[in-house]
Write an enzyme that holds these catalytic residues in place. Sequence first.
Site, PDB file in Angstrom:
ATOM      1  N   GLY A   1       5.548   3.184   0.550  1.00  0.00           N
ATOM      2  CA  GLY A   1       6.243   4.078  -0.376  1.00  0.00           C
ATOM      3  C   GLY A   1       5.872   3.812  -1.821  1.00  0.00           C
ATOM      4  O   GLY A   1       6.440   4.421  -2.719  1.00  0.00           O
TER       5      GLY A   1
ATOM      6  N   SER B   1       0.854  -1.183   0.000  1.00  0.00           N
ATOM      7  CA  SER B   1       0.000   0.000   0.000  1.00  0.00           C
ATOM      8  C   SER B   1       0.890   1.234   0.000  1.00  0.00           C
ATOM      9  O   SER B   1       2.113   1.131   0.013  1.00  0.00           O
ATOM     10  CB  SER B   1      -0.893   0.011   1.242  1.00  0.00           C
ATOM     11  OG  SER B   1      -0.095   0.285   2.367  1.00  0.00           O
ATOM     12  N   LYS B   2       0.271   2.380   0.020  1.00  0.00           N
ATOM     13  CA  LYS B   2       0.969   3.666   0.007  1.00  0.00           C
ATOM     14  C   LYS B   2       2.000   3.755   1.133  1.00  0.00           C
ATOM     15  O   LYS B   2       3.054   4.351   1.005  1.00  0.00           O
ATOM     16  CB  LYS B   2      -0.079   4.761   0.191  1.00  0.00           C
ATOM     17  CG  LYS B   2       0.023   5.819  -0.876  1.00  0.00           C
ATOM     18  CD  LYS B   2      -0.968   6.913  -0.635  1.00  0.00           C
ATOM     19  CE  LYS B   2      -0.493   8.199  -1.279  1.00  0.00           C
ATOM     20  NZ  LYS B   2      -0.275   8.110  -2.712  1.00  0.00           N
ATOM     21  N   ARG B   3       1.627   3.163   2.241  1.00  0.00           N
ATOM     22  CA  ARG B   3       2.462   3.139   3.428  1.00  0.00           C
ATOM     23  C   ARG B   3       3.882   2.617   3.128  1.00  0.00           C
ATOM     24  O   ARG B   3       4.837   2.966   3.789  1.00  0.00           O
ATOM     25  CB  ARG B   3       1.760   2.157   4.382  1.00  0.00           C
ATOM     26  CG  ARG B   3       1.881   2.323   5.794  1.00  0.00           C
ATOM     27  CD  ARG B   3       0.684   1.643   6.482  1.00  0.00           C
ATOM     28  NE  ARG B   3       0.363   0.299   6.050  1.00  0.00           N
ATOM     29  CZ  ARG B   3       1.016  -0.799   6.398  1.00  0.00           C
ATOM     30  NH1 ARG B   3       2.064  -0.710   7.187  1.00  0.00           N
ATOM     31  NH2 ARG B   3       0.612  -1.983   5.981  1.00  0.00           N
TER      32      ARG B   3
END
Length: 494
Positions: A254, A250-252
Amino acid sequence: MVRVRFAPSPTGLLHIGNARMAIFNWLFAKRHNGVFILRIEDTDATRSDKKYMDRLIEDLHWLGLTWQEGPDVDGQYGPYLQSERSHIYRDFCQKFLKEDIVYRCYCTPEELEERRRIARLTGRPPRYDNRCRELTDKQKKAFETSGLSFTIRFKVPDEVVIFDDLIRGACQFDMSLIGDFVIIRSDGTPSFHFAVAVDDTLMNITHIIRGEDHLSNTPCHIVLFNALKRKPPQFAHLSLTMGADRTLLSKRHGAFSISEYHKSGYLPEALLNYMMLLGWAPKNKKEKFTVEDIINTFEIRDMSKASSVFDQQKLDWLSGQYIREADPERITNMSIPYLQSVGFISTDENKIDRTKLKLIVDTVRTNMSCVSQVVQEVDIFFKDAVVSEKHVEFLSSEISQSVLLSFSAKLSKLDTLSSEVFKEVLTAVQKETKINGKGLYMPIRIALTGRERGPELYCIVNILGVHTCRKRIERFLLVKSRQLFSSESTQKTI
Ligand code: GLU
């Protein structure tokens, strides 16, 4: 004829995980001279948005993917938007009702939730208990006249579904553990299972290549294919991509959306290459390749059963390779909007000194993993150096001062400063000061750029020109107050 499809729901931006599914479907179609189809699964009107569909199409095209059938190209099996296929699902539902393989279910969401809660409490699987399957004619009549809304459920046969997954091998599911599932929701829209099975049937899909998160949906699709009197397609469930901490990417972690990578100036072929390395590797183990390089050897069966791990550093490394090898003109053109946005170059394209810009971009591109980084890389050419305390001390030393003094004296006698002339000047400074190596070039580098590292000095001076070099060196000569060193830097545009 191989026919595969990528079937995203337009509920958000296209991410690495999703794009990877599209890529492997596309690759599989190319490998087998088949047809790649884009189908938009937008039956959930509350979450689907046309703007995401448009973005998705743009992102896939940017990556270099093309499809022979889809909402923007049409084809003989359209429409390719599920929201435009409602009449088709309705007709099949009628047919199923006549065949008595589906039925109306009047259980309310609250009742279903309560039953699931009790099942969980008593350690039973929270499946639907099929109670409306057994309604008596009297009960049915009563419900019908009550005006209660209903869903349509499929009578799941009590059997074991077995299929051979191209990646995971033999898979089997005991359908007695699955309750009768909904094929038409109470608002009349088709459920995911129903729409997928109907569309894959009508669109003659031969291979369903999708994420392993859909593995548990597959038996439901297979029983529907059977009900539709269609031999199920072959399945290949691809392992998913995780972040370094082994949770779903996920975005988490990066990882950006594809459009963010686009905006940051990654080259699409680099991103495509990197995504093909997630869960697959060419036999020759080479990491940098084009689709053409691998098209004749790609086998879906060779894909890994284990999840792949997204590694931004590796992507950056690979992307850097592509930027280094790309046509300089292309990288220069890509750099222009980034440099305009910070005022380094004119917004009037006619006013840009393209020869100089190309020289600058070519000098710094070896340090970039995406083109937006050009802004940080080139600022030494547009702004005077802001020098840190530590460097102030270094430049104040006797050795540094003698180098800078000798160098500036020589510059004052020159009208131009090419790389060759600079090399001669440096030799002359070295002879005069008897200072060699780092002691010689570091004061010049820091005075010119404010940094200890960067492009080759002879490239830097060639771009800056004699006048700017002299001005920058002289800032650090005969300085009385340390404050002067870190004085405001000036910026200019080319
Ligand atoms: N719409 C589904 C998804 O986005 C596609 C499932 C499938 O490929 O069958 O996950």
